[in-house]
Design a protein around this motif. Structure first.
Motif, PDB file in Angstrom:
ATOM      1  N   UNK A 384     -40.003 -30.045 -18.840  1.00 36.64           N
ATOM      2  CA  UNK A 384     -40.642 -29.288 -17.759  1.00 36.64           C
ATOM      3  C   UNK A 384     -39.647 -28.367 -17.051  1.00 36.64           C
ATOM      4  N   UNK A 385     -38.426 -28.284 -17.580  1.00 37.80           N
ATOM      5  CA  UNK A 385     -37.403 -27.453 -16.943  1.00 37.80           C
ATOM      6  C   UNK A 385     -37.546 -26.022 -17.425  1.00 37.80           C
ATOM      7  N   UNK A 386     -37.799 -25.120 -16.497  1.00 36.04           N
ATOM      8  CA  UNK A 386     -37.936 -23.718 -16.894  1.00 36.04           C
ATOM      9  C   UNK A 386     -36.549 -23.174 -17.235  1.00 36.04           C
ATOM     10  N   UNK A 387     -36.489 -22.468 -18.334  1.00 37.36           N
ATOM     11  CA  UNK A 387     -35.203 -21.953 -18.801  1.00 37.36           C
ATOM     12  C   UNK A 387     -34.600 -22.845 -19.873  1.00 37.36           C
ATOM     13  N   UNK A 388     -35.235 -24.007 -20.087  1.00 37.74           N
ATOM     14  CA  UNK A 388     -34.702 -24.922 -21.101  1.00 37.74           C
ATOM     15  C   UNK A 388     -34.624 -24.285 -22.488  1.00 37.74           C
TER      16      UNK A 388
END
Lengths: 430, 277
Positions: A384-388
């Motif tokens: 759910x980490x944006x930029x992952x």
């Protein structure tokens, strides 16, 4: 001449406008609703089960017809994105939870909290719901998942006399390293072959067992990367197996799971860490008489905990028939149907009812070991980490690959993951 | 003398190596298509399957609508090739024969447009086709393929037109032939190999194209071969290798057949008149 051209342009625009206004909504004049279900099932049994279930639904629901649409895992993200943008998305969407974040935050998927039947909500454990929860909403139903397990050459293990691990008494990471060292020899035989073409998700998901988290959400809601002691255990073990002990083959580091199977069948490797569904390929391809067994991945301070990104079913926000689409998902994921889907895909169901089914508890092909691992599966730490995705491709993949091959040390790995990684994440969290 | 011989041997060796390099993937594909699952997982793979089987072909046809997909691909590729050539030929003639500033600018734009990535155009294109109700239709796909093939086809044909000496057209004019007669009787036959080569390019690029077809075609009965081939690939790139190889082998056959039929005509036409006798 000029007037003619203007009239022609006007007519063209009118035609385009009227076409846009009369777009289909899945309804029909006779009041029947047609829902499009895009499935990514690809194995023969799995496609058959999906089609059978659609047929069964259609036979009992004369007012809501479901149309099976075959999608493919390859490029599903681009295909869905274009369909969403063009307002042509299927009503029911099959995907994986780690692909949903952008669609959920982009407003393309319906929040399912008020649409799903209570039975389904309570049947799937909270830890699985976490994989499809973005912000306050729930944007998919997680229904199939697969842990990473060790597929072992049973005869080799038996003859070596090493202790055989079980979900109740697994190997520790230290024990695993000792055993692989013991199993390998000087003649090109290795205790383990790590297929690490995609090293990031494998490392991160396994590191949950050793307390690794890597991504830490602060009080301000922003995510930062920290590489602590718990994050070191898995990468260091793999690195040392390859570069210090020589118990892991260095040549498979750039390979995918399927690429390691010929060497495994040929007796070059005692064990291969693979996804649970690879058992189907093993059943199909293993030479006659080849004995293999499924073992749980090693445990750490947090036991057998492991990160997974389950397969999901979502409803498109643009669908005019969300309630009916959710009802179809409810039907598709009834415990008995979930068992059929799991068997077709050689994976584990998320539903607790389905997991109890005797068909998934047999010893044959390692089903019982897999089912024993289901309660340890958690949401993959980064999904759910944006930029992952950018961090994974630009920073973490090359850093892990270089570390595992011995080109850089642990200090350099840590610095690159953290320093470069936080720079990437910061751009997404301004 | 010895140096010349060894240089010649070196050239042949390099050529042979290049041919092997080119042929390897295709030969390996054929070999894989006929191998049973257990041979696919062998540590010591062989060129010739020990126990050849047609099971992969049977499975491929059972699992996916390959014939329908092949027909869709064929209609899309032939349609795109014919229409692209019909549009590009007169345009190319004008651009080659009338070297105005506009023609030069058009040529430049054509070359630049080749650099556009698919993702840049797919969403606007999708919206336009949706408004025209051409999503999920082979005619819509043909339209896209024509637009996509046109710049390169144009660029190719301009080169072919320029290679036809203007003196021939002038001589025909002197003999009393009108512009249309000159084009049909003098220029077109000389241009034929170029037109065939261009059509072949448009056919093959449409036959192999994946992304537009993936995005534009929704229902299984409309999908083309490259899209259907991906249905043999699962999550994380795991593939059902045998049926995939069988289906991919069948998918390469039409291109090969078209090449085999046409290549003599292309090379024959290209070389005709190259040397004065």
């Amino acid at each position: 001449m000029r007037t003619k051209r203007l009239v022609a342009m006007g007519v063209a625009l009118l035609l385009m406008g009227s076409a846009a206004c009369t777009g289909g909504d899945g309804g029909a004049e006779d009041g029947r609703i047609t829902l499009r279900f895009q499935s990514l099932a690809w194995q023969e049994e799995s496609v058959d089960v999906n089609k059978e279930l659609v047929k069964e639904w259609n036979a009992t629901h004369s007012d809501v017809k479901v149309e099976y649409v075959q999608g493919s895992w390859d490029s599903v993200h681009d295909q869905l994105l274009t369909s969403f943008e063009g307002g042509e998305a299927p009503d029911i969407i099959h995907d994986a939870s780690d692909d949903l974040a952008d669609f959920a935050y982009g407003g393309y998927l319906a929040d399912l909290r008020d649409l799903l039947p209570e039975r389904l909500k309570s049947d799937i454990p909270q830890r699985s719901w976490e994989t499809v929860t973005f912000g306050d909403g729930v944007y998919g139903v997680p229904f199939l998942q697969e842990p990473r397990v060790l597929i072992a050459n049973a005869k080799w293990l038996r003859e070596s006399g090493v202790r055989i691990p079980t979900p109740e008494k697994p190997w520790t990471w230290g024990e695993f390293r000792e055993i692989t060292d013991e199993l390998g020899d000087e003649e090109g035989k290795y205790g383990v072959a790590w297929p690490l073409k995609e090293p990031v998700s494998a490392t991160l998901n396994l590191s949950l067992a050793t307390g690794g988290q890597l991504f830490h959400r602060g009080a301000d809601g922003k995510v930062r990367i920290r590489f602590g002691a718990g994050d070191e255990v898995v990468p260091r073990t793999i690195h040392d197996q390859v570069n210090t002990d020589g118990s892991a083959s260095s040549s498979t580091l750039g390979s995918g799971g399927s690429d390691t199977l010929p060497g495994f069948f040929g007796g070059k490797y005692a064990m291969v860490p693979l996804g649970f569904s690879y058992r189907q390929q093993i059943v199909q391809q293993a030479p006659k008489g080849f004995e293999w067994q499924v073992l749980p991945a090693p445990a750490g301070a947090d036991g057998l905990t492991q990160g997974v990104s389950p397969q999901t079913l979502s409803v498109a926000e643009d669908s005019p028939h969300k309630k009916e689409a959710a009802a179809f998902i409810g039907f598709l994921l009834q415990p008995s149907n979930m068992v059929r889907l799991a068997l077709g895909d050689w994976m584990l169901p998320t539903g607790t009812g389905a997991l109890r089914d005797p068909a998934l508890r047999v010893e044959e092909d390692g089903w019982a070991i897999g089912a024993g691992l289901a309660r340890y599966l958690r949401s993959a730490p980064a999904q759910s980490v944006r930029g992952y995705p950018e961090w994974k491709d630009k920073v973490a993949t090359p850093a892990f690959q270089e570390y595992y091959s011995g080109a850089i040390g642990l200090g350099e790995l840590r610095e690159r993951l953290v320093r470069d990684g936080n720079l990437v994440l910061a751009r997404y969290q301004r | 003398m010895r140096t010349r011989k060894s240089a010649r041997a070196g050239q042949y060796l390099a050529l042979l190596a290049y041919l092997v390099f080119l042929a390897f993937p295709f030969l390996w594909l054929i070999s894989t298509a006929f191998k049973p699952p257990r041979e696919l997982g062998s540590l010591h793979p062989t060129w010739i399957p020990k126990d050849p089987t047609l099971a992969n072909f049977r499975q491929a046809f059972d699992e996916q609508p390959l014939l329908d997909a092949a027909l869709n691909s064929l209609i899309a590729a032939v349609g795109a090739a014919v229409i692209a050539v019909l549009i590009a030929t007169p345009m190319a003639y004008v651009m080659a024969r009338h070297r105005t500033r506009l023609a030069r600018a058009a040529t430049g734009w054509v070359v630049v447009s080749q650099a556009f990535p698919f993702v840049l155009v797919i969403i606007p294109l999708f919206l336009v086709l949706k408004n025209l109700r051409l999503i999920n239709s082979v005619p819509g796909l043909i339209m896209v393929y024509v637009v996509w093939a046109l710049p390169f086809a144009l660029w190719m044909l301009v080169g072919y037109v320029r290679a036809v000496p203007t003196e021939l057209e002038e001589a025909a004019a002197v003999d009393g032939a009108g512009r249309l007669r000159t084009l049909v009787s003098i220029t077109a036959p000389l241009l034929a190999p170029g037109i065939v080569a261009t059509a072949l390019f448009a056919f093959i690029s449409a036959w192999n194209e994946f992304f537009f077809a993936l995005v534009l075609l929704k229902t299984p009965e409309k999908q083309t071969l490259p899209v259907v081939l991906t249905h043999f690939i699962g999550a994380e790139g795991v593939a059902d290798l045998g049926p995939l190889a069988a289906a991919a082998f069948l998918a390469t056959l039409p291109s090969l057949v078209v090449f085999a039929v046409i290549q003599k005509r292309i090379t024959g036409g290209m070389l005709a008149g190259a040397v004065k006798s």
